[in-house]
Design an enzyme around this catalytic site. Structure first.
Site, PDB file in Angstrom:
ATOM      1  N   SER A  53       8.369  31.257  32.960  1.00  0.00           N
ATOM      2  CA  SER A  53       9.726  30.869  33.349  1.00  0.00           C
ATOM      3  C   SER A  53       9.652  30.013  34.606  1.00  0.00           C
ATOM      4  CB  SER A  53      10.532  32.142  33.623  1.00  0.00           C
ATOM      5  OG  SER A  53      11.813  31.811  34.072  1.00  0.00           O
ATOM      6  N   LYS A 109      10.075  28.361  29.614  1.00  0.00           N
ATOM      7  CA  LYS A 109      11.521  28.481  29.844  1.00  0.00           C
ATOM      8  C   LYS A 109      11.877  27.686  31.089  1.00  0.00           C
ATOM      9  CE  LYS A 109      13.742  32.443  31.572  1.00  0.00           C
ATOM     10  NZ  LYS A 109      14.293  33.797  31.380  1.00  0.00           N
ATOM     11  N   LYS A 137      15.102  26.447  33.689  1.00  0.00           N
ATOM     12  CA  LYS A 137      16.486  26.717  34.097  1.00  0.00           C
ATOM     13  C   LYS A 137      17.291  25.419  33.977  1.00  0.00           C
ATOM     14  CE  LYS A 137      15.750  30.977  35.840  1.00  0.00           C
ATOM     15  NZ  LYS A 137      16.380  32.181  35.329  1.00  0.00           N
ATOM     16  N   ASP A 157      17.375  28.202  30.042  1.00  0.00           N
ATOM     17  CA  ASP A 157      18.106  29.365  30.558  1.00  0.00           C
ATOM     18  C   ASP A 157      19.226  28.874  31.458  1.00  0.00           C
ATOM     19  OD1 ASP A 157      18.994  31.755  31.509  1.00  0.00           O
ATOM     20  OD2 ASP A 157      17.166  32.295  32.593  1.00  0.00           O
ATOM     21  N   GLU A 211      19.540  30.427  26.652  1.00  0.00           N
ATOM     22  CA  GLU A 211      19.768  31.793  27.126  1.00  0.00           C
ATOM     23  C   GLU A 211      21.027  31.877  27.986  1.00  0.00           C
ATOM     24  OE1 GLU A 211      17.282  35.453  29.200  1.00  0.00           O
ATOM     25  OE2 GLU A 211      16.496  33.429  29.349  1.00  0.00           O
ATOM     26  N   ASP A 269      21.306  37.787  27.499  1.00  0.00           N
ATOM     27  CA  ASP A 269      20.522  38.500  28.513  1.00  0.00           C
ATOM     28  C   ASP A 269      21.481  39.432  29.255  1.00  0.00           C
ATOM     29  OD1 ASP A 269      19.113  39.267  30.796  1.00  0.00           O
ATOM     30  OD2 ASP A 269      18.554  37.276  31.423  1.00  0.00           O
ATOM     31  N   LYS A 293      15.526  43.628  28.772  1.00  0.00           N
ATOM     32  CA  LYS A 293      14.919  43.983  30.062  1.00  0.00           C
ATOM     33  C   LYS A 293      15.130  45.474  30.262  1.00  0.00           C
ATOM     34  CE  LYS A 293      15.462  39.486  32.302  1.00  0.00           C
ATOM     35  NZ  LYS A 293      16.356  38.658  33.128  1.00  0.00           N
ATOM     36  N   GLY A 350      11.527  39.149  32.346  1.00  0.00           N
ATOM     37  CA  GLY A 350      10.885  39.636  33.573  1.00  0.00           C
ATOM     38  C   GLY A 350      11.861  39.686  34.735  1.00  0.00           C
TER      39      GLY A 350
END
Length: 374
Positions: A142, A168, A170, A195, A220, A245, A269, A297
């Protein structure tokens, strides 16, 4: 020792740690580099020790929980409930905690220690106690928002060379479609996901539809952190799978989101959903419904990382998770051996419990406060 023998916890020790991340971590609250969290040590009558780790941050930018609220909940409510009487199976912990609303991260930290202790009593790996079968797990990486496109490309090149199975990135308004378009030029076949951390609303449907061109694994949490209704509207409009998420804090949330068609993928998670028992329930339901899951994570140290690895051995975790190696985050992790990634995979330990030893010396080095409960 067989599992029919109840798990009798005689002592719980809360170690409050302060560990420095290798690189600063930026959120909408600002930037931090020192991570404050708890390591939970549950000592059984047998002398065996179960380990858990809290994942709440110091400020409430991800969920409403913080390090301080977790401490209050564990100390004043959850630990007394746990020490009250033995448990026959870790699944009973979440039932015992039911009178306490939410505070999932505090619950998960303690429940994790019980799961570790339980699997050590059985003499089996935690992964096996959960019903996992994989011998190795695929991992992705990420990446936060970078200062420039050049920096982002360079960073991704490094991770691709290291063999990470998925990247991933952002996105946020003003740093989205153009960024993904550019990345696809450099990495046409890379399993790539975006994300959004709740940065968009339904007004942005046309913009988000543009991402369909770039063959992303998923977007996401594009909309509000607690929403499943608007995501259902969005998922009907976009081809790219939506992954939820923050919206999924329980089995019921997952069931409702799937029934409404709010997503095609769920990020599980452990801390966010309240522990391994609830995470397993969500996994089993998603498997039945054909919904892919993966493990997110929370900048964990070694104990939390080991719990994530064990969970990811369940077979509906078909997408690479965020559980990278220890050295990506820490100069020195609190476990032996540290978690290592080789060609985008982590080998699952076959030692009992979480599969790693806690390094007492390193634990002491990072500990700022210790509290003992009997």
């Amino acid at each position: 020792m067989n599992h029919l023998q109840p798990i009798q916890i005689k002592e719980i020790i809360l170690h409050k740690l302060m560990m420095r991340l290798k690189a600063p971590f930026s959120t909408s609250f600002g930037t931090f580099q020192d991570k404050e969290f708890f390591v939970i040590e549950a000592i059984g009558e047998s002398g065996l020790i179960g380990w858990g780790e809290s994942v709440a941050f110091s400020s409430p930018w991800y969920t409403e929980e913080t390090v301080k609220t977790s401490e209050h909940m564990m100390e004043d409510f959850l630990i007394p409930l746990l020490l009250k009487k033995p448990v026959n199976h870790p699944d009973e912990v979440s039932e015992r905690f039911l009178p306490i609303r939410r505070n999932n991260m505090a619950k998960a930290a303690l429940e994790g220690a019980v799961w570790d202790l339980y699997s050590k009593q059985l003499g089996i790996p935690l992964s096996k106690a959960l019903g996992g079968t994989k011998k190795e797990i695929d991992v992705g990486v990420s990446i936060g928002i970078q200062d420039s496109m050049e920096d982002l490309v360079q960073l991704i090149e490094g991770y691709v060379e290291e063999g990470y199975k998925r990247v991933k990135v952002k996105i946020k308004p003003g740093w989205d479609v153009e960024v993904i378009k550019e990345l696809r030029k450099y990495f046409p076949n890379l399993p790539l996901m975006a994300d959004a951390n709740s940065a968009y609303t339904l007004k942005d449907i046309e913009l988000l539809k543009q991402l369909d061109e770039y063959d992303l694994l998923m977007i996401e949490q594009p909309l509000a952190h607690d929403d499943i209704v608007d995501h259902a509207i969005l998922q009907k409009e976009v081809k790219t799978p939506i992954c939820l998420d923050e919206s999924i804090t329980s089995f019921d949330d997952a069931r409702k989101a799937v029934e409404m068609g709010s997503c095609k993928i769920i990020n599980i998670k452990i801390g966010r959903v309240g522990g391994l028992t609830e995470a397993k329930k969500i996994h089993d339901y998603c498997k039945q419904k054909g919904i892919a899951v993966w493990c997110g994570g929370m900048l964990e140290a070694g104990i939390g990382r080991a719990h994530n690895i064990a969970l990811t051995t369940l077979d509906q975790f078909i997408l690479p998770g965020d559980t990278a190696g220890s050295s990506r985050y820490w100069e020195r992790d609190i476990i032996n051996p540290e978690v290592t990634v080789h060609k985008g995979q982590i080998i699952v330990s076959d030692n009992s419990g979480i599969g790693y030893e806690v390094d007492r010396e390193v634990l002491r080095r990072y500990t700022v406060e210790t509290k003992i409960f009997k």
